[in-house]
Scaffold this motif. Structure first.
Motif, PDB file in Angstrom:
ATOM      1  N   TRP A  47       0.875  -1.178   0.000  1.00 17.35           N
ATOM      2  CA  TRP A  47       0.000   0.000   0.000  1.00 17.35           C
ATOM      3  C   TRP A  47       0.913   1.229   0.000  1.00 17.35           C
ATOM      4  O   TRP A  47       0.773   2.132  -0.793  1.00 17.35           O
ATOM      5  CB  TRP A  47      -0.892  -0.067   1.211  1.00 17.35           C
ATOM      6  CG  TRP A  47      -1.770   1.105   1.518  1.00 17.35           C
ATOM      7  CD1 TRP A  47      -2.139   2.113   0.678  1.00 17.35           C
ATOM      8  CD2 TRP A  47      -2.412   1.361   2.762  1.00 17.35           C
ATOM      9  NE1 TRP A  47      -2.971   2.981   1.333  1.00 17.35           N
ATOM     10  CE2 TRP A  47      -3.149   2.542   2.613  1.00 17.35           C
ATOM     11  CE3 TRP A  47      -2.441   0.714   3.982  1.00 17.35           C
ATOM     12  CZ2 TRP A  47      -3.902   3.083   3.649  1.00 17.35           C
ATOM     13  CZ3 TRP A  47      -3.191   1.247   5.004  1.00 17.35           C
ATOM     14  CH2 TRP A  47      -3.920   2.424   4.832  1.00 17.35           C
ATOM     15  N   PHE A  48       1.870   1.258   0.928  1.00 20.20           N
ATOM     16  CA  PHE A  48       2.903   2.296   0.988  1.00 20.20           C
ATOM     17  C   PHE A  48       4.089   1.715   1.743  1.00 20.20           C
ATOM     18  O   PHE A  48       3.941   0.752   2.497  1.00 20.20           O
ATOM     19  CB  PHE A  48       2.396   3.570   1.681  1.00 20.20           C
ATOM     20  CG  PHE A  48       2.067   3.371   3.137  1.00 20.20           C
ATOM     21  CD1 PHE A  48       3.047   3.490   4.116  1.00 20.20           C
ATOM     22  CD2 PHE A  48       0.780   3.039   3.534  1.00 20.20           C
ATOM     23  CE1 PHE A  48       2.745   3.291   5.463  1.00 20.20           C
ATOM     24  CE2 PHE A  48       0.464   2.847   4.870  1.00 20.20           C
ATOM     25  CZ  PHE A  48       1.452   2.971   5.835  1.00 20.20           C
ATOM     26  N   ALA A  49       5.260   2.272   1.510  1.00 16.62           N
ATOM     27  CA  ALA A  49       6.459   1.830   2.231  1.00 16.62           C
ATOM     28  C   ALA A  49       7.464   2.980   2.256  1.00 16.62           C
ATOM     29  O   ALA A  49       7.946   3.410   1.206  1.00 16.62           O
ATOM     30  CB  ALA A  49       7.070   0.603   1.573  1.00 16.62           C
ATOM     31  N   TYR A  50       7.748   3.476   3.459  1.00 14.31           N
ATOM     32  CA  TYR A  50       8.656   4.607   3.620  1.00 14.31           C
ATOM     33  C   TYR A  50       9.704   4.305   4.685  1.00 14.31           C
ATOM     34  O   TYR A  50       9.446   3.583   5.639  1.00 14.31           O
ATOM     35  CB  TYR A  50       7.895   5.862   4.048  1.00 14.31           C
ATOM     36  CG  TYR A  50       6.809   6.261   3.081  1.00 14.31           C
ATOM     37  CD1 TYR A  50       7.124   6.685   1.801  1.00 14.31           C
ATOM     38  CD2 TYR A  50       5.482   6.204   3.457  1.00 14.31           C
ATOM     39  CE1 TYR A  50       6.116   7.046   0.909  1.00 14.31           C
ATOM     40  CE2 TYR A  50       4.475   6.566   2.575  1.00 14.31           C
ATOM     41  CZ  TYR A  50       4.805   6.989   1.305  1.00 14.31           C
ATOM     42  OH  TYR A  50       3.813   7.339   0.429  1.00 14.31           O
ATOM     43  N   MET A  51      10.853   4.914   4.480  1.00 13.36           N
ATOM     44  CA  MET A  51      11.912   4.869   5.474  1.00 13.36           C
ATOM     45  C   MET A  51      12.210   6.321   5.853  1.00 13.36           C
ATOM     46  O   MET A  51      12.270   7.196   4.979  1.00 13.36           O
ATOM     47  CB  MET A  51      13.172   4.220   4.890  1.00 13.36           C
ATOM     48  CG  MET A  51      14.359   4.229   5.818  1.00 13.36           C
ATOM     49  SD  MET A  51      15.783   3.351   5.126  1.00 13.36           S
ATOM     50  CE  MET A  51      16.027   4.194   3.593  1.00 13.36           C
TER      51      MET A  51
END
Length: 68
Positions: A47-51
């Motif tokens: 769906w989303f993936a952030y660092m």
């Protein structure tokens, strides 16, 4: 910190993983890759993936998959 969400291509199947803290960018990327692989076995996509680094800068780890 890594923050991500997954879904099974429906709005009602959305879920978010618990944010996790890592010692390096490599550790963070590996942790997300491992989680993505495990969720894929259950039919989930990103769906989303952030660092986020310690300065609050955001890096997108993966492209979202549409609900179609």
């Amino acid at each position: 910190m890594v923050s991500y969400g997954i879904h099974r291509r429906t709005f009602t199947s959305r879920d978010c993983g618990e944010p996790t803290i890592h010692d390096s960018k490599q550790d963070a990327c590996k942790a997300f890759a491992d989680a993505k692989e495990e969720y894929a076995k259950l039919g989930y996509v990103t769906w989303f993936a952030y660092m986020y680094d310690d300065q609050g800068n955001m890096t997108q780890l993966d492209s979202p998959v549409s609900y179609d």
